[in-house]
Scaffold this motif. Structure first.
Motif, PDB file in Angstrom:
ATOM      1  N   ALA A 220      -6.820 -26.613  24.126  1.00 24.44           N
ATOM      2  CA  ALA A 220      -7.579 -27.240  25.219  1.00 24.44           C
ATOM      3  C   ALA A 220      -8.627 -28.217  24.696  1.00 24.44           C
ATOM      4  O   ALA A 220      -8.944 -29.204  25.363  1.00 24.44           O
ATOM      5  CB  ALA A 220      -8.246 -26.162  26.075  1.00 24.44           C
ATOM      6  N   ASN A 221      -9.172 -27.942  23.510  1.00 23.77           N
ATOM      7  CA  ASN A 221     -10.226 -28.803  22.961  1.00 23.77           C
ATOM      8  C   ASN A 221      -9.757 -29.580  21.728  1.00 23.77           C
ATOM      9  O   ASN A 221     -10.581 -30.077  20.964  1.00 23.77           O
ATOM     10  CB  ASN A 221     -11.448 -27.956  22.599  1.00 23.77           C
ATOM     11  CG  ASN A 221     -12.125 -27.373  23.821  1.00 23.77           C
ATOM     12  OD1 ASN A 221     -12.652 -28.105  24.658  1.00 23.77           O
ATOM     13  ND2 ASN A 221     -12.091 -26.061  23.940  1.00 23.77           N
TER      14      ASN A 221
ATOM     15  N   LYS B 216     -17.303 -26.379  25.188  1.00 23.80           N
ATOM     16  CA  LYS B 216     -17.330 -27.813  25.497  1.00 23.80           C
ATOM     17  C   LYS B 216     -18.715 -28.406  25.209  1.00 23.80           C
ATOM     18  O   LYS B 216     -18.833 -29.532  24.713  1.00 23.80           O
ATOM     19  CB  LYS B 216     -16.934 -28.040  26.957  1.00 23.80           C
ATOM     20  CG  LYS B 216     -15.453 -27.779  27.225  1.00 23.80           C
ATOM     21  CD  LYS B 216     -15.052 -28.211  28.612  1.00 23.80           C
ATOM     22  CE  LYS B 216     -13.575 -27.933  28.880  1.00 23.80           C
ATOM     23  NZ  LYS B 216     -12.667 -28.612  27.931  1.00 23.80           N
TER      24      LYS B 216
ATOM     25  N   THR C 227     -15.949 -20.990  28.034  1.00 18.91           N
ATOM     26  CA  THR C 227     -15.300 -22.309  28.123  1.00 18.91           C
ATOM     27  C   THR C 227     -16.335 -23.428  28.169  1.00 18.91           C
ATOM     28  O   THR C 227     -16.228 -24.424  27.440  1.00 18.91           O
ATOM     29  CB  THR C 227     -14.403 -22.371  29.379  1.00 18.91           C
ATOM     30  OG1 THR C 227     -13.405 -21.357  29.286  1.00 18.91           O
ATOM     31  CG2 THR C 227     -13.742 -23.733  29.495  1.00 18.91           C
TER      32      THR C 227
ATOM     33  N   ASP D 281      -7.113 -24.035  19.208  1.00 14.15           N
ATOM     34  CA  ASP D 281      -7.727 -24.327  20.508  1.00 14.15           C
ATOM     35  C   ASP D 281      -7.110 -25.597  21.080  1.00 14.15           C
ATOM     36  O   ASP D 281      -7.663 -26.686  20.960  1.00 14.15           O
ATOM     37  CB  ASP D 281      -9.242 -24.470  20.350  1.00 14.15           C
ATOM     38  CG  ASP D 281      -9.959 -24.626  21.693  1.00 14.15           C
ATOM     39  OD1 ASP D 281      -9.277 -24.669  22.732  1.00 14.15           O
ATOM     40  OD2 ASP D 281     -11.205 -24.698  21.690  1.00 14.15           O
TER      41      ASP D 281
END
Length: 621
Positions: free
Chosen positions: A392-393, A355, A351, A390
């Protein structure tokens, strides 16, 4: 002695290597040293994690021994070794499916193909660029019997029992005329420093060193053994101690290429988790980037101990082009692939790594725009895959991808599109469904051009799939111009009156076209064309339905489009004045069929289309 033949793919590869104008023959040494390093990595891991191997002696080293007179070079290691079966499968067949993919790329032009070899790397077989005979003696760890493999790279290979005092592998290279230049100690040291300096094990070179004899006033040859590599885990050293050349050297070792990376990110994390990551972005996309069995480019280490280099859990699939290293202090040495899939430590590292990579890419985009465009030229498509997979991103990825547009040359970002929005503009618009040339001439863009509103041109095959699930960029709606609901943004006060005037014609068109359309209505998005087709918000376009069926999805229901006609077009006005006769019915079908053609969709009945077209032409000529 057992005589064997090479697998067909090996013979093809060897013929190409031996007869091509290969521009980097020195790569043979890097490949063989890398094989030795891999063998040492595997044995070290087993001696730390497997009871059956813990009692085995492990003295890791790689030895190069040069005989300048005989023109031979011997490369030995104390690694995992191979038995008869391993020698046959590793040196007699193509073990990596990627090599088959590589062979499929070949053009038959030796000069061009030699460059392709360099991008791909050819492992052990590269030795036949410089050798007319190669002997391999190997003994597998935990076994007593050693085996000898011998080949000239042409007729096949021989295997016979042999002797070796300890586990490991010895490769004896008999240089050919091309390879004689490498029977030189200085040249060998330079190649090791260039490609293998940061391999984690010591590499020793034994050669005849010239030393001055002061007493006899002459130079004597003295047999000397020296370590010729740094043998340090470069990624564990502080960034302040490293030069760009250090990073580039390690990249070439990690990636198996000789070109420089586009850029790299080196991070050391401390706190609840301790780990180091060094990620490289290749200047060119890996050859297997879009193959289902792509080769992972990130190696996993635990406390500097190599664990695996084929774990697809280390980074998400859309970042599969990244090369480099993850070195953790917190994972167990005996971590298995099954454990990796559920390990909380690795999940946290993954993770944070994702990022970090996306954040660094954003910095490159902001501070080195020309370099970032080089990156986008190779990797825009994988980043789009991330938008789809994805969540989350997603926001970070939306800022990183670039798009073609009706407003600017080249590519643009969504942030720049947002900055160019008109004051009364409600959404960011895009069009999907075919090649760029087809999309730029689509009737669906006419009203946007007339109103000077920017539209993004999404011409990748999978853009419609990806962006159909993306509704917003920040707080701004993203809308496809080929969806029926988008027309709500374009309506003016005049539209209801025009639709009412057109009602008889709309009813005639709907009656004529029957179940081929969901609805027929007046359009607010057309300026110059008489008709277009649109899809409902939740439905794939006709072009996407066509593509899905071509990919084997036969159970897709036949979804009907909505036909929109332009109230201000001369053809429509003339049709409104006609009665419901045969000519009007032919015109109705032609309006529908030409709208399909402009969307890049095949007409179901070309013969009927031609007959109608001829009847209408006959009246107008």
């Amino acid at each position: 002695m057992s005589k064997r033949e090479f697998q067909t793919e090996v013979s093809q590869l060897l013929q190409l290597i031996i007869h091509s104008l290969y521009s980097h023959p020195e790569i043979f040494l890097r490949e063989l040293v890398s094989n030795s390093s891999d063998a040492l990595d595997k044995l070290r891991h087993l001696t730390l994690t497997e009871d059956a191997y813990k009692a085995l002696p492990f003295n890791p080293r790689i030895d190069l021994e040069l005989d300048e007179e005989k023109k031979t070079l011997t490369i030995s290691d104390t690694g995992i070794g191979m038995n008869e079966e391993d020698l046959t499968s590793n040196l007699g067949t193509i073990a990596r499916s990627g090599t088959k993919n590589f062979l499929s790329q070949l053009s038959g032009d030796a000069k061009k193909d030699s460059n392709l070899i360099g991008q791909f790397g050819v492992g052990f077989y590269s030795v036949f660029m410089v050798a007319d005979k190669v002997e391999v003696v190997s003994r597998k760890a935990g076994e007593e019997q050693a085996w000898r493999w011998v080949s000239d790279g042409k007729s096949g290979f021989d295997i016979e029992p042999a002797e070796r005092s300890v586990a490991g592998t010895t490769v004896v290279i008999h240089f050919n005329e091309e390879g004689n230049q490498y029977a030189n100690s200085w040249r060998l040291q330079e190649i090791v420093k260039k490609y293998s300096n940061h391999i984690a094990f010591p590499i020793f070179l034994t050669y005849d060193k010239s030393e001055w004899n002061e007493a006899e006033k002459k130079s004597d040859k003295v047999r000397t053994t020296e370590q010729v590599n740094a043998a340090s885990a470069l990624w564990r050293r502080p960034k302040s101690e490293l030069t760009d050349e250090d990073y580039k050297e390690l990249y070439k070792s990690v990636s198996g290429g000789w070109d420089d990376p586009l850029f790299w990110f080196h991070t050391k994390a401390e706190g609840s988790l301790e780990y180091t990551t060094l990620f490289y972005i290749p200047a060119k996309a890996p050859l297997d980037l879009y193959h289902a069995e792509y080769k992972v480019g990130v190696k996993l280490y635990v406390k500097r101990v190599f664990i695996m280099d084929d774990a697809k859990e280390l980074l998400p699939q859309y970042l599969r082009f990244v090369r480099g290293i993850i070195d953790s202090e917190d994972l167990p040495l005996n971590v298995s692939r099954e454990i990796l899939q559920q390990n909380k430590v690795l999940t946290s590292i993954r993770t944070a790594s994702v990022k970090k990579i996306l954040s660094e890419l954003k910095n490159v985009a902001a501070n080195q725009p020309e370099k970032y465009l080089e990156f986008i030229a190779e990797y825009n498509r994988p980043l789009k895959e991330g938008i789809y997979g994805d969540f989350a991103n997603r926001e970070a990825l939306m800022d990183l991808v670039r798009f073609k547009s009706t407003k600017v040359e080249g590519l643009t970002s969504l942030a720049d599109v947002k900055s160019r929005m008109k004051e009364d503009q409600k959404s960011i618009y895009y069009i999907t469904g075919g090649a760029e040339s087809l999309l730029r001439t689509s009737p669906l863009l006419e009203i946007y051009k007339k109103k000077d509103v920017e539209v993004l041109i999404l011409d990748d095959d999978f853009d419609e799939v990806i962006f159909s699930g993306v509704e917003k960029y920040g707080e701004i709606d993203l809308k496809a111009v080929n969806k029926s609901s988008t027309s709500e943004d374009l309506k003016s006060e005049e539209e209801p009156g025009k639709a009412e005037d057109l009602k008889p014609l709309l009813e005639m068109l709907k009656k004529t076209l029957g179940d081929r359309v969901k609805d027929v209505r007046a359009s607010v998005r057309l300026a110059d064309s008489p008709s277009c087709i649109v899809s409902d918000e939740e439905e794939p376009s006709l072009k996407m339905q066509q593509m899905m069926r071509a990919m084997g999805q036969k159970d897709i229901p036949a979804l009907k489009p909505t036909l929109e006609i332009n109230p201000d077009h001369e053809i429509v006005k003339k049709l409104l004045a006609r009665s419901d006769d045969a000519v009007a019915q032919d015109a109705a079908w032609l309006l529908f069929d030409q709208a399909l053609l402009m969307e890049g969709v095949a007409i179901p009945d070309p013969a009927a289309f031609v007959q109608r077209l001829n009847r209408v032409l006959n009246l107008s000529v």
